[in-house]
Design a protein around this motif. Structure first.
Motif, PDB file in Angstrom:
ATOM      1  N   MET A  50       0.845  -1.167   0.000  1.00 32.21           N
ATOM      2  CA  MET A  50       0.000   0.000   0.000  1.00 32.21           C
ATOM      3  C   MET A  50       0.897   1.237   0.000  1.00 32.21           C
ATOM      4  O   MET A  50       1.894   1.296   0.703  1.00 32.21           O
ATOM      5  N   LEU A  51       0.546   2.239  -0.764  1.00 25.92           N
ATOM      6  CA  LEU A  51       1.321   3.451  -0.919  1.00 25.92           C
ATOM      7  C   LEU A  51       0.637   4.612  -0.200  1.00 25.92           C
ATOM      8  O   LEU A  51      -0.548   4.869  -0.423  1.00 25.92           O
ATOM      9  N   PHE A  52       1.380   5.289   0.677  1.00 23.61           N
ATOM     10  CA  PHE A  52       0.884   6.473   1.361  1.00 23.61           C
ATOM     11  C   PHE A  52       1.708   7.669   0.927  1.00 23.61           C
ATOM     12  O   PHE A  52       2.939   7.625   0.937  1.00 23.61           O
ATOM     13  N   ILE A  53       1.038   8.733   0.532  1.00 25.57           N
ATOM     14  CA  ILE A  53       1.714   9.974   0.188  1.00 25.57           C
ATOM     15  C   ILE A  53       1.397  10.975   1.283  1.00 25.57           C
ATOM     16  O   ILE A  53       0.240  11.354   1.478  1.00 25.57           O
ATOM     17  N   PHE A  54       2.438  11.385   2.017  1.00 26.34           N
ATOM     18  CA  PHE A  54       2.219  12.330   3.110  1.00 26.34           C
ATOM     19  C   PHE A  54       3.309  13.389   3.081  1.00 26.34           C
ATOM     20  O   PHE A  54       4.312  13.263   2.396  1.00 26.34           O
ATOM     21  N   GLY A  55       3.079  14.457   3.815  1.00 25.65           N
ATOM     22  CA  GLY A  55       4.053  15.543   3.876  1.00 25.65           C
ATOM     23  C   GLY A  55       3.553  16.670   4.754  1.00 25.65           C
ATOM     24  O   GLY A  55       2.643  16.494   5.571  1.00 25.65           O
ATOM     25  N   PHE A  56       4.153  17.844   4.581  1.00 23.18           N
ATOM     26  CA  PHE A  56       3.807  19.029   5.355  1.00 23.18           C
ATOM     27  C   PHE A  56       3.666  20.208   4.405  1.00 23.18           C
ATOM     28  O   PHE A  56       4.377  20.303   3.408  1.00 23.18           O
ATOM     29  N   LYS A  57       2.728  21.100   4.718  1.00 26.90           N
ATOM     30  CA  LYS A  57       2.532  22.298   3.906  1.00 26.90           C
ATOM     31  C   LYS A  57       2.407  23.501   4.831  1.00 26.90           C
ATOM     32  O   LYS A  57       1.742  23.425   5.864  1.00 26.90           O
ATOM     33  N   LYS A  58       3.066  24.608   4.429  1.00 22.90           N
ATOM     34  CA  LYS A  58       3.028  25.832   5.224  1.00 22.90           C
ATOM     35  C   LYS A  58       1.984  26.785   4.658  1.00 22.90           C
ATOM     36  O   LYS A  58       1.913  27.004   3.459  1.00 22.90           O
ATOM     37  N   TYR A  59       1.184  27.352   5.552  1.00 19.94           N
ATOM     38  CA  TYR A  59       0.186  28.351   5.199  1.00 19.94           C
ATOM     39  C   TYR A  59       0.550  29.651   5.889  1.00 19.94           C
ATOM     40  O   TYR A  59       0.893  29.659   7.075  1.00 19.94           O
ATOM     41  N   VAL A  60       0.475  30.770   5.149  1.00 21.19           N
ATOM     42  CA  VAL A  60       0.801  32.090   5.696  1.00 21.19           C
ATOM     43  C   VAL A  60      -0.456  32.945   5.650  1.00 21.19           C
ATOM     44  O   VAL A  60      -1.082  33.094   4.600  1.00 21.19           O
ATOM     45  N   GLU A  61      -0.816  33.499   6.807  1.00 25.09           N
ATOM     46  CA  GLU A  61      -1.984  34.377   6.916  1.00 25.09           C
ATOM     47  C   GLU A  61      -1.517  35.728   7.444  1.00 25.09           C
ATOM     48  O   GLU A  61      -0.904  35.806   8.503  1.00 25.09           O
ATOM     49  N   VAL A  62      -1.786  36.796   6.696  1.00 26.57           N
ATOM     50  CA  VAL A  62      -1.426  38.140   7.140  1.00 26.57           C
ATOM     51  C   VAL A  62      -2.524  38.631   8.080  1.00 26.57           C
ATOM     52  O   VAL A  62      -3.681  38.768   7.685  1.00 26.57           O
ATOM     53  N   LEU A  63      -2.150  38.881   9.337  1.00 27.39           N
ATOM     54  CA  LEU A  63      -3.113  39.320  10.336  1.00 27.39           C
ATOM     55  C   LEU A  63      -3.337  40.820  10.298  1.00 27.39           C
ATOM     56  O   LEU A  63      -4.416  41.303  10.617  1.00 27.39           O
ATOM     57  N   GLY A  64      -2.306  41.567   9.939  1.00 29.57           N
ATOM     58  CA  GLY A  64      -2.434  43.017   9.884  1.00 29.57           C
ATOM     59  C   GLY A  64      -1.089  43.677   9.685  1.00 29.57           C
ATOM     60  O   GLY A  64      -0.060  43.014   9.537  1.00 29.57           O
ATOM     61  N   VAL A  65      -1.109  45.012   9.702  1.00 27.27           N
ATOM     62  CA  VAL A  65       0.095  45.807   9.530  1.00 27.27           C
ATOM     63  C   VAL A  65       0.146  46.832  10.655  1.00 27.27           C
ATOM     64  O   VAL A  65      -0.850  47.497  10.941  1.00 27.27           O
ATOM     65  N   ALA A  66       1.301  46.937  11.289  1.00 29.41           N
ATOM     66  CA  ALA A  66       1.519  47.916  12.350  1.00 29.41           C
ATOM     67  C   ALA A  66       2.778  48.712  12.019  1.00 29.41           C
ATOM     68  O   ALA A  66       3.678  48.213  11.347  1.00 29.41           O
ATOM     69  N   THR A  67       2.840  49.944  12.482  1.00 28.46           N
ATOM     70  CA  THR A  67       4.003  50.791  12.235  1.00 28.46           C
ATOM     71  C   THR A  67       4.749  51.011  13.540  1.00 28.46           C
ATOM     72  O   THR A  67       4.180  51.530  14.500  1.00 28.46           O
ATOM     73  N   PHE A  68       5.999  50.576  13.579  1.00 32.56           N
ATOM     74  CA  PHE A  68       6.877  50.802  14.722  1.00 32.56           C
ATOM     75  C   PHE A  68       8.317  50.625  14.284  1.00 32.56           C
ATOM     76  O   PHE A  68       8.593  50.289  13.137  1.00 32.56           O
ATOM     77  N   VAL A  69       9.263  50.870  15.180  1.00 33.99           N
ATOM     78  CA  VAL A  69      10.685  50.810  14.861  1.00 33.99           C
ATOM     79  C   VAL A  69      11.122  49.351  14.751  1.00 33.99           C
ATOM     80  O   VAL A  69      10.872  48.540  15.640  1.00 33.99           O
ATOM     81  N   CYS A  70      11.782  49.033  13.636  1.00 36.22           N
ATOM     82  CA  CYS A  70      12.277  47.681  13.395  1.00 36.22           C
ATOM     83  C   CYS A  70      13.436  47.380  14.342  1.00 36.22           C
ATOM     84  O   CYS A  70      14.318  48.213  14.533  1.00 36.22           O
ATOM     85  N   GLY A  71      13.466  46.198  14.894  1.00 33.61           N
ATOM     86  CA  GLY A  71      14.545  45.794  15.779  1.00 33.61           C
ATOM     87  C   GLY A  71      15.836  45.480  15.041  1.00 33.61           C
ATOM     88  O   GLY A  71      16.911  45.433  15.634  1.00 33.61           O
ATOM     89  N   HIS A  72      15.768  45.283  13.742  1.00 32.66           N
ATOM     90  CA  HIS A  72      16.943  44.932  12.952  1.00 32.66           C
ATOM     91  C   HIS A  72      17.607  46.158  12.330  1.00 32.66           C
ATOM     92  O   HIS A  72      18.804  46.373  12.496  1.00 32.66           O
ATOM     93  N   CYS A  73      16.837  46.984  11.606  1.00 27.11           N
ATOM     94  CA  CYS A  73      17.416  48.135  10.893  1.00 27.11           C
ATOM     95  C   CYS A  73      17.242  49.455  11.628  1.00 27.11           C
ATOM     96  O   CYS A  73      17.783  50.470  11.209  1.00 27.11           O
ATOM     97  N   GLN A  74      16.460  49.468  12.708  1.00 30.15           N
ATOM     98  CA  GLN A  74      16.221  50.654  13.543  1.00 30.15           C
ATOM     99  C   GLN A  74      15.512  51.785  12.802  1.00 30.15           C
ATOM    100  O   GLN A  74      15.657  52.947  13.154  1.00 30.15           O
ATOM    101  N   HIS A  75      14.729  51.483  11.759  1.00 33.14           N
ATOM    102  CA  HIS A  75      13.940  52.470  11.036  1.00 33.14           C
ATOM    103  C   HIS A  75      12.470  52.309  11.403  1.00 33.14           C
ATOM    104  O   HIS A  75      11.989  51.175  11.507  1.00 33.14           O
ATOM    105  N   PRO A  76      11.741  53.405  11.574  1.00 37.47           N
ATOM    106  CA  PRO A  76      10.294  53.277  11.748  1.00 37.47           C
ATOM    107  C   PRO A  76       9.661  52.914  10.406  1.00 37.47           C
ATOM    108  O   PRO A  76       9.813  53.633   9.419  1.00 37.47           O
TER     109      PRO A  76
END
Length: 83
Positions: free
Chosen positions: A1-27
């Motif tokens: 018997m053959l089983f095909i299985f795996g994993f899939k990633k789903y991305v959901e955008v919850l919203g957008v906020a404006t604040f200072v980035c911790g990496h580049c230090q730009h708002p």
């Protein structure tokens, strides 16, 4: 018997906020996303195996992982300032 299985990633955008980035230090706009990885059997997603919340900077593109409580707080703060 053959089983095909795996994993899939789903991305959901919850919203957008404006604040200072911790990496580049730009708002800049920060996308708040929810990444869910689901187990698939015969290409049908069955159940989630992991869930992550991520903030991605629109200026430099850097991503950083946050917890669900922090994501909700950022979204609530942005709704208060926008409304």
């Amino acid at each position: 018997m053959l089983f095909i299985f795996g994993f899939k990633k789903y991305v959901e955008v919850l919203g957008v906020a404006t604040f200072v980035c911790g990496h580049c230090q730009h708002p800049a706009a920060q996308r708040i996303e929810k990444w869910t990885t689901k187990f698939t059997l015969f290409f049908i997603p069955l159940f989630p195996t992991s869930t992550k919340h991520v903030v991605q900077c629109a200026y430099c593109g850097a991503s950083s992982r946050i917890d669900a409580v922090e994501a909700e707080r950022l979204l609530a703060t942005e709704q208060l300032t926008a409304g």
